[in-house]
Design an enzyme around this catalytic site. Structure first.
Site, short mmCIF file in Angstrom:
data_model
loop_
_atom_site.label_atom_id
_atom_site.label_comp_id
_atom_site.label_asym_id
_atom_site.label_seq_id
_atom_site.Cartn_x
_atom_site.Cartn_y
_atom_site.Cartn_z
N ARG A 12 -1.16 4.74 -0.60
CA ARG A 12 -2.19 5.67 -0.13
C ARG A 12 -2.79 5.27 1.21
O ARG A 12 -2.95 6.11 2.10
CB ARG A 12 -3.35 5.76 -1.14
CG ARG A 12 -3.11 6.71 -2.28
CD ARG A 12 -3.74 6.16 -3.55
NE ARG A 12 -3.02 4.97 -3.91
CZ ARG A 12 -1.89 4.99 -4.63
NH1 ARG A 12 -1.43 6.10 -5.12
NH2 ARG A 12 -1.23 3.87 -4.88
N THR A 13 -3.18 4.02 1.34
CA THR A 13 -3.92 3.61 2.55
C THR A 13 -3.02 3.76 3.77
O THR A 13 -3.43 4.32 4.79
CB THR A 13 -4.42 2.16 2.38
OG1 THR A 13 -5.19 2.13 1.17
CG2 THR A 13 -5.28 1.73 3.55
N ASP A 52 -9.66 0.90 -12.90
CA ASP A 52 -8.73 0.32 -11.92
C ASP A 52 -7.86 -0.66 -12.70
O ASP A 52 -8.16 -1.01 -13.85
CB ASP A 52 -9.55 -0.39 -10.82
CG ASP A 52 -8.69 -0.99 -9.71
OD1 ASP A 52 -7.50 -0.63 -9.59
OD2 ASP A 52 -9.22 -1.83 -8.95
N ARG A 81 -8.93 10.46 0.45
CA ARG A 81 -8.82 9.26 1.30
C ARG A 81 -8.52 9.69 2.74
O ARG A 81 -9.13 9.19 3.68
CB ARG A 81 -7.68 8.36 0.79
CG ARG A 81 -7.94 7.66 -0.53
CD ARG A 81 -8.97 6.55 -0.41
NE ARG A 81 -8.63 5.58 0.63
CZ ARG A 81 -7.79 4.55 0.46
NH1 ARG A 81 -7.25 4.31 -0.71
NH2 ARG A 81 -7.55 3.71 1.46
N ASN A 118 -13.01 -5.69 -6.43
CA ASN A 118 -13.32 -5.16 -5.10
C ASN A 118 -13.81 -3.70 -5.15
O ASN A 118 -14.67 -3.29 -4.36
CB ASN A 118 -12.11 -5.32 -4.16
CG ASN A 118 -10.77 -4.94 -4.77
OD1 ASN A 118 -10.70 -4.39 -5.87
ND2 ASN A 118 -9.68 -5.22 -4.06
N SER A 164 0.84 -1.21 0.00
CA SER A 164 0.00 0.00 0.00
C SER A 164 0.87 1.25 0.00
O SER A 164 1.91 1.28 0.64
CB SER A 164 -0.87 0.02 1.26
OG SER A 164 -1.50 1.28 1.39
N HIS A 182 -13.49 -2.51 -0.97
CA HIS A 182 -12.56 -1.43 -0.56
C HIS A 182 -13.42 -0.21 -0.16
O HIS A 182 -13.45 0.80 -0.86
CB HIS A 182 -11.63 -1.10 -1.73
CG HIS A 182 -10.42 -0.30 -1.38
ND1 HIS A 182 -10.09 0.07 -0.08
CD2 HIS A 182 -9.43 0.21 -2.17
CE1 HIS A 182 -8.97 0.77 -0.10
NE2 HIS A 182 -8.55 0.87 -1.34
N GLN A 233 -12.09 3.56 0.07
CA GLN A 233 -11.82 4.15 -1.24
C GLN A 233 -13.09 4.75 -1.84
O GLN A 233 -13.09 5.89 -2.31
CB GLN A 233 -11.26 3.06 -2.17
CG GLN A 233 -10.99 3.54 -3.57
CD GLN A 233 -9.80 4.48 -3.64
OE1 GLN A 233 -8.73 4.14 -3.17
NE2 GLN A 233 -9.99 5.66 -4.21
N ARG A 248 -5.81 -4.49 6.00
CA ARG A 248 -5.85 -4.80 4.57
C ARG A 248 -5.44 -6.27 4.44
O ARG A 248 -4.28 -6.61 4.68
CB ARG A 248 -4.88 -3.89 3.80
CG ARG A 248 -4.62 -4.40 2.39
CD ARG A 248 -3.90 -3.40 1.52
NE ARG A 248 -4.78 -2.30 1.17
CZ ARG A 248 -4.52 -1.41 0.22
NH1 ARG A 248 -3.39 -1.49 -0.47
NH2 ARG A 248 -5.36 -0.44 -0.04
N CYS A 277 -8.65 4.67 -8.67
CA CYS A 277 -8.29 4.55 -7.24
C CYS A 277 -6.79 4.62 -7.02
O CYS A 277 -6.35 4.91 -5.91
CB CYS A 277 -8.87 3.27 -6.66
SG CYS A 277 -8.39 1.80 -7.58
N LEU A 278 -6.00 4.32 -8.05
CA LEU A 278 -4.55 4.25 -8.02
C LEU A 278 -4.10 3.08 -7.10
O LEU A 278 -4.82 2.78 -6.18
CB LEU A 278 -3.91 5.56 -7.56
CG LEU A 278 -4.33 6.82 -8.36
CD1 LEU A 278 -3.64 8.05 -7.75
CD2 LEU A 278 -3.99 6.69 -9.83
N SER A 319 -5.59 -7.31 -10.07
CA SER A 319 -5.46 -6.78 -8.71
C SER A 319 -4.33 -7.49 -7.96
O SER A 319 -3.80 -8.51 -8.42
CB SER A 319 -6.78 -6.99 -7.96
OG SER A 319 -7.74 -6.07 -8.43
N MET A 320 -4.04 -6.97 -6.77
CA MET A 320 -3.04 -7.62 -5.91
C MET A 320 -3.49 -9.06 -5.66
O MET A 320 -4.66 -9.29 -5.33
CB MET A 320 -2.91 -6.86 -4.59
CG MET A 320 -2.29 -5.49 -4.76
SD MET A 320 -2.15 -4.58 -3.21
CE MET A 320 -3.74 -3.74 -3.14
#
Ligand code: CP
Ligand code: NVA
Length: 306
Positions: free
Chosen positions: A54-55, A222, A290, A161, A52, A130, A133, A103, A262-263, A226-227
Site C-alpha cells: 500500500r505505502t 493489526d 491512504r 506502531n 510494502s 505509522h 496510516q 519506511r 491497516c493491512l 509486526s515486520m
C-alpha cells in the site's frame, strides 16, 4: 523552517483538519482522473528498509498523478545507516529531490534523516509509529460516521506502531480510544500518558476483549507480529489467541460496528475471513484513502514550506 510529517501530534488540530479537507478535494479530483499537476518537475524519493504494498503503490501513484516523479529505493538499494550514513543520504536527497518518504526500522533513524534534510521528510512507518496510516483511517471514519464528534475506536491486538499513531492523533482530535491487548503487549507508557494529559480524548487500556468492545463504533486490528518480529510469531499467536477479531467479538459490541485493519492481514489469525469479507468491513475504503490522504499531506507540506 521545513515541516516534516513524523508524528501526527506535530500538527495542530486546525492543521490536521486542513490536511483532511485537502485530501477530500484531491480524492474527488483523483476519482475523476482530473488533470491536476502541481508537482510537475518535482520528485519524491521513497526509501523502504521494510516491505510494502500500500505505502509504495499509493505514494508512487499519488505523486505521479500530481505530475511529479517518484523514485522507489528498496531494502537493497541504499543500505541506509549501514552502507551510507543517514545524515549523508539526507543531505544528498535534499539536493536531488523535493520530498522524502521513508519506511525504516529504528524510529531514531527517521528523526536523524529529518534533522539533516532541508526538504520535508514523511514517515512511511517505523517501529514506533505509522502516521500516514492513521490519518487515512481517521479520514475514513469521518466519511462513514460524519456525525460522530468523538468516535469510539476499540483497537484489539498488539500495542504497536499503529496504536502509537492512534494515541498521537488522540492528543489533537477527540476520540474515545481503547487499546485492548494481552498483558505485556501494552503501547508505550509515555505515549499513553501524553494522550491522557492532552485532555482531548478518552484513553483506556484493557485486557478483556468482550468488555472492551461494548458500544464500539469501530473495531480495529493489526497483525500480532509486526515486520521485524516475525520470529516471535508462534509465541505471540498463543498470547494473542483470545484477542482474535471474529464474528462473536463483532456482535459483542451490542451496536452497529465497523471493522478496520491497516493491512496486510493474516486471515484467520488476528481476524477471521468472515469479518474481513463482511459488509461492515471497510478495510478497502481505508486502504484507498491512504492515497488521497497522503496526497493531502504532500500538497500541504509543499504549500506550507519555505
Ligand atoms: N498498511 C500499510 O502500510 O501497508 P504496506 O505495509 O503494504 O505499505
Ligand atoms: N504493525 C504492522 C503494520 C503494517 C502496516 C507492522 O509494523 O508490520
Amino acid at each position: 523552517m521545513v515541516r516534516h510529517f513524523l508524528y501526527i501530534s506535530d500538527f495542530s488540530a486546525t492543521e490536521l483538519l486542513e490536511i483532511l479537507q485537502l485530501a477530500g478535494e484531491l480524492k474527488t479530483k483523483f476519482r475523476a482522473r482530473d488533470d491536476h499537476r502541481p508537482f510537475a518537475g518535482r520528485s519524491l524519493a521513497m526509501i523502504f528498509a521494510k516491505p510494502s504494498a500500500r505505502t509504495r503503490v499509493s505514494f508512487e501513484t499519488g505523486f505521479n498523478w500530481m505530475g511529479g516523479h517518484a523514485l522507489f529505493l528498496g531494502p537493497q538499494d541504499i543500505g541506509i545507516g549501514k552502507r551510507e550514513a543517514i545524515k549523508d543520504i539526507a543531505r544528498l536527497f535534499s539536493r536531488y529531490n523535493d520530498l522524502i518518504m521513508a519506511r525504516l526500522f529504528d524510529h531514531a533513524h527517521i528523526l536523524e534523516l529529518a534533522e539533516h534534510a532541508t526538504i520535508p521528510v514523511i514517515n512511511g512507518l517505523t517501529d514506533y509509529n505509522h502516521p500516514c496510516q492513521i490519518m487515512a483511517d481517521y479520514f475514513t471514519i469521518r466519511e462513514h460516521l460524519p456525525k460522530r464528534e468523538k468516535p469510539r475506536v476499540v483497537y484489539v491486538g498488539d500495542g504497536n506502531n499503529i496504536v502509537h499513531s492512534w494515541l498521537r492523533l488522540a492528543i489533537r482530535l477527540p476520540l474515545h480510544f481503547t487499546c485492548c491487548c494481552p498483558q505485556g503487549y501494552e503501547p508505550d507508557a509515555e505515549t499513553v500518558a501524553a494522550a491522557r494529559e492532552a485532555g482531548i480524548s478518552t484513553i483506556e487500556i484493557s485486557h478483556d476483549p468482550p468488555a472492551a468492545v461494548a458500544g464500539a463504533d469501530v473495531i480495529y486490528t493489526d497483525v500480532w507480529a509486526s515486520m521485524g518480529q516475525k520470529e516471535e510469531a508462534e509465541a505471540r499467536a498463543k498470547a494473542f489467541a483470545p484477542f482474535q477479531v471474529n464474528s462473536g467479538l463483532m456482535s459483542a459490541t451490542g451496536c452497529e460496528t465497523l471493522f478496520m485493519h491497516c493491512l496486510p492481514a493474516e486471515r484467520n489469525r488476528e481476524v477471521t475471513d468472515a469479518v474481513m469479507e463482511a459488509d461492515y468491513s471497510i478495510v478497502f475504503d481505508q486502504a484507498e484513502n491512504r492515497l488521497h490522504v497522503q496526497n493531502g499531506i504532500m500538497a500541504w507540506l509543499v504549500a506550507n514550506g519555505d
